[in-house]
Design a protein around this motif. Sequence first.
Motif, PDB file in Angstrom:
ATOM      1  N   MET A 324     -10.295  27.771  13.160  1.00  0.00           N
ATOM      2  CA  MET A 324      -9.203  26.995  13.568  1.00  0.00           C
ATOM      3  C   MET A 324      -9.742  25.312  13.445  1.00  0.00           C
ATOM      4  SD  MET A 324      -7.237  26.437  17.213  1.00  0.00           S
ATOM      5  CE  MET A 324      -8.882  25.668  18.036  1.00  0.00           C
ATOM      6  N   LYS A 325     -10.937  25.202  13.619  1.00  0.00           N
ATOM      7  CA  LYS A 325     -11.562  23.968  13.334  1.00  0.00           C
ATOM      8  C   LYS A 325     -11.654  23.667  11.906  1.00  0.00           C
ATOM      9  CE  LYS A 325     -11.582  22.359  17.527  1.00  0.00           C
ATOM     10  NZ  LYS A 325     -10.950  21.230  17.971  1.00  0.00           N
ATOM     11  N   SER A 326     -12.115  24.551  11.320  1.00  0.00           N
ATOM     12  CA  SER A 326     -12.289  24.461   9.697  1.00  0.00           C
ATOM     13  C   SER A 326     -10.932  24.174   9.183  1.00  0.00           C
ATOM     14  CB  SER A 326     -12.996  25.743   9.180  1.00  0.00           C
ATOM     15  OG  SER A 326     -14.189  25.779   9.691  1.00  0.00           O
ATOM     16  N   ALA A 327      -9.903  24.932   9.479  1.00  0.00           N
ATOM     17  CA  ALA A 327      -8.429  24.673   9.065  1.00  0.00           C
ATOM     18  C   ALA A 327      -8.239  23.062   9.478  1.00  0.00           C
ATOM     19  CB  ALA A 327      -7.568  25.659   9.381  1.00  0.00           C
ATOM     20  N   GLU A 328      -8.327  22.804  10.734  1.00  0.00           N
ATOM     21  CA  GLU A 328      -8.287  21.364  10.853  1.00  0.00           C
ATOM     22  C   GLU A 328      -9.114  20.320  10.171  1.00  0.00           C
ATOM     23  OE1 GLU A 328      -8.309  18.535  15.226  1.00  0.00           O
ATOM     24  OE2 GLU A 328      -8.840  20.564  15.019  1.00  0.00           O
ATOM     25  N   ILE A 329     -10.224  20.420   9.890  1.00  0.00           N
ATOM     26  CA  ILE A 329     -10.930  19.734   9.059  1.00  0.00           C
ATOM     27  C   ILE A 329     -10.511  19.630   7.576  1.00  0.00           C
ATOM     28  CG2 ILE A 329     -13.350  19.316   7.783  1.00  0.00           C
ATOM     29  CD1 ILE A 329     -14.542  20.526  10.413  1.00  0.00           C
ATOM     30  N   SER A 330      -9.874  20.822   7.033  1.00  0.00           N
ATOM     31  CA  SER A 330      -9.256  20.633   5.868  1.00  0.00           C
ATOM     32  C   SER A 330      -8.041  20.010   5.798  1.00  0.00           C
ATOM     33  CB  SER A 330      -8.879  22.267   5.182  1.00  0.00           C
ATOM     34  OG  SER A 330      -8.300  22.406   4.213  1.00  0.00           O
ATOM     35  N   TYR A 331      -7.221  20.018   6.629  1.00  0.00           N
ATOM     36  CA  TYR A 331      -6.000  19.429   6.972  1.00  0.00           C
ATOM     37  C   TYR A 331      -6.381  17.766   7.069  1.00  0.00           C
ATOM     38  CZ  TYR A 331      -1.753  17.138   9.101  1.00  0.00           C
ATOM     39  OH  TYR A 331      -1.048  16.230   9.256  1.00  0.00           O
ATOM     40  N   LEU A 332      -7.447  17.414   7.729  1.00  0.00           N
ATOM     41  CA  LEU A 332      -7.811  16.079   7.742  1.00  0.00           C
ATOM     42  C   LEU A 332      -8.222  15.489   6.376  1.00  0.00           C
ATOM     43  CD1 LEU A 332      -9.527  16.123  11.464  1.00  0.00           C
ATOM     44  CD2 LEU A 332      -7.223  14.998  10.879  1.00  0.00           C
ATOM     45  N   ASN A 333      -8.853  16.334   5.676  1.00  0.00           N
ATOM     46  CA  ASN A 333      -9.308  16.017   4.298  1.00  0.00           C
ATOM     47  C   ASN A 333      -8.209  15.776   3.327  1.00  0.00           C
ATOM     48  OD1 ASN A 333     -12.257  16.135   4.834  1.00  0.00           O
ATOM     49  ND2 ASN A 333     -12.259  18.355   4.325  1.00  0.00           N
ATOM     50  N   GLN A 334      -7.096  16.523   3.697  1.00  0.00           N
ATOM     51  CA  GLN A 334      -5.863  16.206   2.687  1.00  0.00           C
ATOM     52  C   GLN A 334      -5.373  14.811   3.146  1.00  0.00           C
ATOM     53  OE1 GLN A 334      -3.514  19.825   3.065  1.00  0.00           O
ATOM     54  NE2 GLN A 334      -4.838  21.187   2.255  1.00  0.00           N
ATOM     55  N   GLN A 335      -5.477  14.787   4.366  1.00  0.00           N
ATOM     56  CA  GLN A 335      -4.622  13.436   5.072  1.00  0.00           C
ATOM     57  C   GLN A 335      -5.375  12.161   4.625  1.00  0.00           C
ATOM     58  OE1 GLN A 335      -1.538  14.645   5.718  1.00  0.00           O
ATOM     59  NE2 GLN A 335      -1.378  13.474   7.465  1.00  0.00           N
ATOM     60  N   LEU A 336      -6.658  12.453   4.444  1.00  0.00           N
ATOM     61  CA  LEU A 336      -7.493  11.319   4.168  1.00  0.00           C
ATOM     62  C   LEU A 336      -7.217  11.072   2.694  1.00  0.00           C
ATOM     63  CD1 LEU A 336     -10.785  11.881   6.078  1.00  0.00           C
ATOM     64  CD2 LEU A 336      -9.253   9.923   6.274  1.00  0.00           C
ATOM     65  N   MET A 337      -7.091  11.964   1.692  1.00  0.00           N
ATOM     66  CA  MET A 337      -6.736  11.749   0.480  1.00  0.00           C
ATOM     67  C   MET A 337      -5.453  11.124   0.167  1.00  0.00           C
ATOM     68  SD  MET A 337      -8.083  15.508  -1.168  1.00  0.00           S
ATOM     69  CE  MET A 337      -7.562  14.985  -2.756  1.00  0.00           C
ATOM     70  N   ARG A 338      -4.675  11.271   1.041  1.00  0.00           N
ATOM     71  CA  ARG A 338      -3.362  10.635   0.824  1.00  0.00           C
ATOM     72  C   ARG A 338      -3.238   9.202   1.593  1.00  0.00           C
ATOM     73  NH1 ARG A 338       0.977  14.548   3.762  1.00  0.00           N
ATOM     74  NH2 ARG A 338       2.209  13.211   3.091  1.00  0.00           N
ATOM     75  N   MET A 339      -4.284   8.827   2.135  1.00  0.00           N
ATOM     76  CA  MET A 339      -4.640   7.409   2.753  1.00  0.00           C
ATOM     77  C   MET A 339      -4.449   6.424   1.255  1.00  0.00           C
ATOM     78  SD  MET A 339      -4.712   7.214   6.095  1.00  0.00           S
ATOM     79  CE  MET A 339      -3.187   8.358   5.911  1.00  0.00           C
ATOM     80  N   SER A 340      -4.852   6.915   0.336  1.00  0.00           N
ATOM     81  CA  SER A 340      -4.563   5.886  -1.049  1.00  0.00           C
ATOM     82  C   SER A 340      -3.464   6.331  -1.797  1.00  0.00           C
ATOM     83  CB  SER A 340      -6.165   6.227  -1.880  1.00  0.00           C
ATOM     84  OG  SER A 340      -7.079   5.671  -1.214  1.00  0.00           O
ATOM     85  N   VAL A 341      -2.496   5.655  -2.043  1.00  0.00           N
ATOM     86  CA  VAL A 341      -1.397   5.667  -2.849  1.00  0.00           C
ATOM     87  C   VAL A 341      -1.608   5.435  -4.151  1.00  0.00           C
ATOM     88  CG1 VAL A 341       0.993   5.445  -3.175  1.00  0.00           C
ATOM     89  CG2 VAL A 341       0.163   5.695  -0.808  1.00  0.00           C
ATOM     90  N   LYS A 342      -1.642   6.493  -5.278  1.00  0.00           N
ATOM     91  CA  LYS A 342      -1.748   5.898  -6.712  1.00  0.00           C
ATOM     92  C   LYS A 342      -0.427   6.123  -7.434  1.00  0.00           C
ATOM     93  CE  LYS A 342      -6.274   8.297  -6.446  1.00  0.00           C
ATOM     94  NZ  LYS A 342      -7.197   9.145  -6.992  1.00  0.00           N
ATOM     95  N   ALA A 343      -0.506   5.452  -8.586  1.00  0.00           N
ATOM     96  CA  ALA A 343       0.770   5.334  -9.391  1.00  0.00           C
ATOM     97  C   ALA A 343       0.898   6.522 -10.145  1.00  0.00           C
ATOM     98  CB  ALA A 343       0.433   4.068 -10.242  1.00  0.00           C
ATOM     99  N   PRO A 344       1.947   7.164 -10.052  1.00  0.00           N
ATOM    100  CA  PRO A 344       2.101   8.278 -10.785  1.00  0.00           C
ATOM    101  C   PRO A 344       2.445   8.393 -12.351  1.00  0.00           C
ATOM    102  CG  PRO A 344       4.152   7.583  -9.865  1.00  0.00           C
ATOM    103  CD  PRO A 344       3.195   6.987  -9.302  1.00  0.00           C
ATOM    104  N   HIS A 345       2.654   7.063 -12.731  1.00  0.00           N
ATOM    105  CA  HIS A 345       2.807   6.896 -14.287  1.00  0.00           C
ATOM    106  C   HIS A 345       2.749   5.406 -14.335  1.00  0.00           C
ATOM    107  CE1 HIS A 345       6.994   5.359 -13.704  1.00  0.00           C
ATOM    108  NE2 HIS A 345       7.089   6.278 -12.875  1.00  0.00           N
ATOM    109  N   ALA A 346       2.487   4.903 -15.636  1.00  0.00           N
ATOM    110  CA  ALA A 346       2.259   3.629 -16.148  1.00  0.00           C
ATOM    111  C   ALA A 346       3.768   2.925 -15.827  1.00  0.00           C
ATOM    112  CB  ALA A 346       2.094   3.320 -17.488  1.00  0.00           C
ATOM    113  N   GLY A 347       3.458   1.691 -15.399  1.00  0.00           N
ATOM    114  CA  GLY A 347       4.490   0.721 -15.161  1.00  0.00           C
ATOM    115  C   GLY A 347       4.462  -0.564 -14.699  1.00  0.00           C
ATOM    116  N   GLN A 348       5.136  -1.156 -14.021  1.00  0.00           N
ATOM    117  CA  GLN A 348       5.214  -2.389 -13.197  1.00  0.00           C
ATOM    118  C   GLN A 348       5.778  -2.509 -11.725  1.00  0.00           C
ATOM    119  OE1 GLN A 348       7.753  -5.661 -15.226  1.00  0.00           O
ATOM    120  NE2 GLN A 348       7.566  -6.965 -13.600  1.00  0.00           N
TER     121      GLN A 348
END
Length: 478
Positions: A324-348
């Motif tokens: 259960m704690k390992s799954a929680e850590i995996s979820y937190l890692n996914q959330q941390l990755m979403r803390m940075s919003v990236k551009a899906p394609h080139a543009g303005q």
Amino acid sequence: MADNSSSYSPSSSKKSAPHEPYSEAKLKKLTQALLLERQVRNKASQRNEIGFHITNDTFRLFPYRQCYLWSFYLDKVKVTHASGVSHVDDDSGFMQWFTGFVKRRVQDLDLTEDEKQEWASVHVLSQDDCGSDDQVNWDKWLQSHAVMVLFWSPAGRCFGGLWFDRDTPFQESDRILLSHVSGAYAHALYMLQRLEQTSWPEKVKNRLWGTNLRRAALIGLGVVALFPVRLSATAPSEVIPLDPYMISAPMDAVVDDILVEPNQHVEAGDILVTFDDTQLRSEKAVAEKEVQILSTELSQASRQAFSEDRSKAQLALISAQIEMKSAEISYLNQQLMRMSVKAPHAGQVVFNDASELRGQPMRTGQRLMLLAKPQNSELLVRVPVDNMVQINHDVPIRAFLNIAPLKQYNAKIHYISYKAGADTDGLMTYKIKARFTDTDARPAIGLQGTAKVYGNYTILAYHILRRPVAWLRKHLGL
């Protein structure tokens, strides 16, 4: 030899009698009469000034003790001006008698129709021409010699007059001069009376339709008012992205930093926004520590399971807690990755100001900015409710941007909101979107200006009076 040449004989020819030369005093009086006439005609629209000139300046023609200017309307005499005073007291005993006396004298006069055709008639009066009662009052308030001037309208009706009195008889020369200037007085007062009694529709008609030039101007205005024009409305406009990609908050979090500037060009994979991940990292650290503790407990329970049945039962529980704690850590890692919003394609990237977003709490799905392709733009026109017209979709919009007010952009309408909505400034407007017809010279996103939208044809008068009439109906219910 006889002399055939003619000779001048005083006895055989008649000398024409020379004209009696005018004296300097007579010429001066004649000049004064002409000046008085001009003064009165120049003041033909100001009753008080006319009355002042008549009652006071006529003294320059001949001397008198008192002069009264009176009007005669609806069978009533009213003294309006008197020489030497600024106000006439209608309630005084003298005025009560004088107005009645003048009324009786006017009614008693027997004048011919020819005399009434003149603007003014002069009548020399004396105390002996009155009845006994009037003689007593005359002796009390008036001088022994008087002249009454009657003003006649073109219809032969007396509408006023003058009264002069003094203690010496009036001469024939005085009567002639007075007859001349009184005609000018009567004419000026009659025209002023006509102007004051004219109704306002007739005044407007006379002022607008008075001369041929005015008639021609009104006819010209009528023709111009019927000239066909296309109904139009002017409204603020803005160049916006066409089908942009919306960058939104991936979760409920606080914006940590904006790594791009407004209208900046970005490539696919560039980080645009970062969120504050302090809480997530703390939760991850706690979960990892708990996994370490549970792993130690699992190791101890495994060694004790060979000798104790109780430890065997705890092995399954501890293993489940670790998973259960390992799954929680995996979820937190996914959330941390979403803390940075990236551009899906080139543009303005399109947004207002980075400082407005930094430190702001965001909810999941809340818009942060737009990612648009620079070559894909359209025109947004916000037409106020009071200025909206029936739009003709077939007529392109003409837009002029503030940075280039002389350059025109044409755009084809493809969307009109069916009802008005509130803008950021609270103004209710209809939204109109149009695509630029010239795809090779599209303006940059974010530029603002003025656009003109068009409706159907109508007459120029309706186009000018449309908004005033709408305002009257809205505020006055007309």
